[in-house]
Design a protein around this motif. Sequence first.
Motif, mmCIF file in Angstrom:
data_model
loop_
_atom_site.group_PDB
_atom_site.id
_atom_site.type_symbol
_atom_site.label_atom_id
_atom_site.label_comp_id
_atom_site.label_asym_id
_atom_site.label_seq_id
_atom_site.Cartn_x
_atom_site.Cartn_y
_atom_site.Cartn_z
ATOM 1 N N GLU A 190 0.809 -1.219 0.000
ATOM 2 C CA GLU A 190 0.000 0.000 0.000
ATOM 3 C C GLU A 190 0.842 1.270 0.000
ATOM 4 O O GLU A 190 0.400 2.324 -0.464
ATOM 5 C CB GLU A 190 -0.948 -0.001 1.206
ATOM 6 C CG GLU A 190 -2.098 0.987 1.091
ATOM 7 C CD GLU A 190 -2.997 0.744 -0.123
ATOM 8 O OE1 GLU A 190 -3.073 1.650 -0.977
ATOM 9 O OE2 GLU A 190 -3.578 -0.342 -0.245
ATOM 10 N N ARG A 244 3.321 1.606 -1.855
ATOM 11 C CA ARG A 244 3.910 1.571 -3.198
ATOM 12 C C ARG A 244 5.386 1.201 -3.161
ATOM 13 O O ARG A 244 6.208 1.753 -3.873
ATOM 14 C CB ARG A 244 3.707 2.905 -3.920
ATOM 15 C CG ARG A 244 2.234 3.307 -4.099
ATOM 16 C CD ARG A 244 1.479 2.297 -4.975
ATOM 17 N NE ARG A 244 0.065 2.612 -5.078
ATOM 18 C CZ ARG A 244 -0.532 3.066 -6.181
ATOM 19 N NH1 ARG A 244 0.175 3.290 -7.254
ATOM 20 N NH2 ARG A 244 -1.825 3.286 -6.189
ATOM 21 N N ARG A 297 -1.632 -2.756 -7.871
ATOM 22 C CA ARG A 297 -0.777 -1.608 -7.546
ATOM 23 C C ARG A 297 0.456 -1.588 -8.450
ATOM 24 O O ARG A 297 0.956 -0.528 -8.812
ATOM 25 C CB ARG A 297 -0.343 -1.680 -6.083
ATOM 26 C CG ARG A 297 -1.482 -1.544 -5.083
ATOM 27 C CD ARG A 297 -0.938 -1.407 -3.662
ATOM 28 N NE ARG A 297 -1.931 -1.813 -2.676
ATOM 29 C CZ ARG A 297 -1.967 -3.007 -2.078
ATOM 30 N NH1 ARG A 297 -1.034 -3.901 -2.369
ATOM 31 N NH2 ARG A 297 -2.907 -3.298 -1.208
ATOM 32 N N THR A 350 1.952 1.437 -10.793
ATOM 33 C CA THR A 350 3.171 1.991 -10.202
ATOM 34 C C THR A 350 4.406 1.695 -11.043
ATOM 35 O O THR A 350 5.211 2.588 -11.326
ATOM 36 C CB THR A 350 3.395 1.429 -8.787
ATOM 37 O OG1 THR A 350 2.227 1.648 -7.997
ATOM 38 C CG2 THR A 350 4.590 2.103 -8.122
ATOM 39 N N ILE A 377 -7.747 -2.302 -1.793
ATOM 40 C CA ILE A 377 -6.871 -1.224 -2.260
ATOM 41 C C ILE A 377 -7.367 0.082 -1.654
ATOM 42 O O ILE A 377 -8.532 0.441 -1.790
ATOM 43 C CB ILE A 377 -6.862 -1.157 -3.802
ATOM 44 C CG1 ILE A 377 -6.220 -2.418 -4.372
ATOM 45 C CG2 ILE A 377 -6.129 0.078 -4.291
ATOM 46 C CD1 ILE A 377 -6.234 -2.506 -5.875
ATOM 47 N N MET A 424 -5.141 5.368 -4.797
ATOM 48 C CA MET A 424 -4.899 5.256 -6.233
ATOM 49 C C MET A 424 -4.738 6.661 -6.816
ATOM 50 O O MET A 424 -5.369 7.612 -6.343
ATOM 51 C CB MET A 424 -6.087 4.545 -6.915
ATOM 52 C CG MET A 424 -5.865 4.169 -8.359
ATOM 53 S SD MET A 424 -4.447 3.065 -8.624
ATOM 54 C CE MET A 424 -4.827 1.694 -7.518
#
Length: 759
Positions: free
Chosen positions: A523, A525, A554, A558, A715, A718
């Motif tokens: 979470e 990233r 993700r 990312t 999630i 974003m």
Amino acid sequence: MELQSMKLAMPLLGILLWVLSIHAGIFSDASAHYRFLPFQGGALSNDVAASSTAPNRDMQEILDRITVEDLNGTVNFAENVIGYMKRLENNLLWSNIKVTDGTPSHGMLISFGPEKEALERGKDALVALRASNQLLNIYCHRLSKASLHQMSYQECAKLMSKFTFHGTTLSGYCDMLEASCKASDYDVPYRTINGSCNNKNRKHRGESFTGYSRLLYADYSDGAHEPRRSFTRKPLPNPRIVVSSLIQTGNKPSKRYTLALMQWSQFLEHDLCRSATAVAIHTDSPIECCSKEGVNLTPRYVHPFCSPIYVTHDKKYAEEGVTCLSFVRSIPAIRSDCTFGASDQVNQATHYLDGSQIYGSTLRKSDELRSFVNGKLATSTFEKRSYLPLSKDPTHDCQIFSNMSTCYESGDTRVNFQPQLTLMHTLWYREHNRIAEQLAKLNPHWNDEVLFQETRRIVIAEMQKITYSEWISTVLGKSVQEKLARSFPYRSDSDGSVSNAFATAVMRSVKSLSDGMPKLYDEERRANESIFMRNYFHNPGILRHEGVLDALARGLTTQSSQRLDIYYADDLINQLYTNGKFGFDVLSFDLQRGRDHGLPSYTKYRKLCGLNEASDFTDFKDVMKEQDIAALQRIYSSAADVDLIIGGLLEKPRGDSLFGPTFSCILQDQMIRTREGDRYFYDNHDQPKPFTTEQLHQIENVTLARIICDNGDNIKTMQKRVFEKVNTNKNPLFSCSSDEIPKLKLEYWQDSDPSFVRF
């Protein structure tokens, strides 16, 4: 009745010559309904230009002497020749020459295997193809003598395309292609599953299992199906040599874009295009062109539809003793105007942007995927989470060896190609069921069918909005996106069919964006793990591991996309569908398929798209780097030989577009026709049941970011523009519960008039 006397003339000799020509490398199954689309203001128009071959009086006399009986004779001859293939195909079965589960050929079959509808139509198309070849063999030499110059087979094929199959045993197919729907069918509020009855003039235009359209007339060296040859009349360079000489397997990450761009591009491709490999005509058995170890078969064991890529002096494949990459040619399609001439290929998907990769392209497939409860799609459950339905034949549908292994079903058999694609399918299955559940609460009086159809049209609208707003602005640039984002009125004279160049070159080039090592992100990233793509081709079980679905999602938003260039992931260039020993080469196959489909050379497409005519390699300087031009010169004998996908990959990006000018041109043309040729496009007011103004406003708020937020497992954050990397100032992360990522408010669908729906 010139041909009647040879109706059954020497059929054994006919098939012998045919098979010999095929084994010499000249068979190609592609039937072409062509359209010349001149470049106009950055897009291709839909006006069909007249053939450049104008017959003189002597030529016209020859054409006038061709009767319906003569044409029927060629069809009868073709049927007899094809009938004699039965013994050959039985011999292959008895010799155990077949596709083995778990091999790279099995992976190829999963991705490009034909549906039964494609097989049924393909058999008639093969007769049409062989009949066209017979007609060209008889008349092209005579027409050439009567003309003022040495007529090419391509010019001859254009002349022969004035003759239709009406009056022959294939006339029933013509009647089908020319049929219109009943007036009442055009008033149905929801699009059909197979794409029929969308176009007001042609019932089957855009329907699944019809042929790709053409931007340029097909380029076959025999006018009908023999692959294009070099300008020097020698064979074109071996695709694997082109790849090994030109393509590099390095890491060239984009500074701006994420892997979500690659994944949406592939997801979109699968919505619009799916070619089908041929199978044995009389047994419907899959065809294997090499041994399962990747070694050449003796000629008597090579099926006529084979066009394997023979590998010599190749460092990568030499290590495993591989000399043969199995490639089976595509199933042909009867030309859309039902005429003799060059070949087209069948598209198993509908030609519309309609979610066919989710819902299927046939009513049979769609019914298999539905639960028939509250409008929902069928799903499987694992540890209280919803996933795609499980395959009923996992060892056939995936490259796995146990029926206990995970393998999924969706509207497209490529759903399991790699875990990121399976993830995208899963998110949209969940989106459908999420919307259906809310609509059922808002409208308890709606039955299952109404709930399914209303949900499906919302999901399709979401996909269309994301494509024309987010994706096009990324791949074609903001100015083009603004042009295409405007409402295009539906045009019944606009052919929304997918062009062969778009399907076989432009959209295949996006494989260059792939990274062979997708990363898993938490979470915050942070990448905490990577997976090797080569270990997960048609093997999606990892998606059910704890936390992997969210981590992959993700990762898509990312991890950097690779650049669109000649750098490819090694997993795709050397390890595609690997069995652990060796794999295939995706770009070599894309090159081979382009030739199989009769795509003209890169130089012809760049001219079509308004660039200067290139007669020499140095003429590429307007769009290519000098070192790339030098590399092409070492591989190809002439500038006129360069394959479209190679030329497109080497072009420098145009402005803020992802692509160079030629691919941008072909892509823009397709997206205009896909929109204005679709009567059910979401913002078209001239459809039986258009969305209301309030509903359209809600659809305009949809983003791929919201789809991921709503349908992941857990999630929390974003960025709004998921095709672009997170940037604190320009593209920051927001909470998924934030209004910064707008939600689709389904209250505006409450109490819609269900009485309008007629089932």
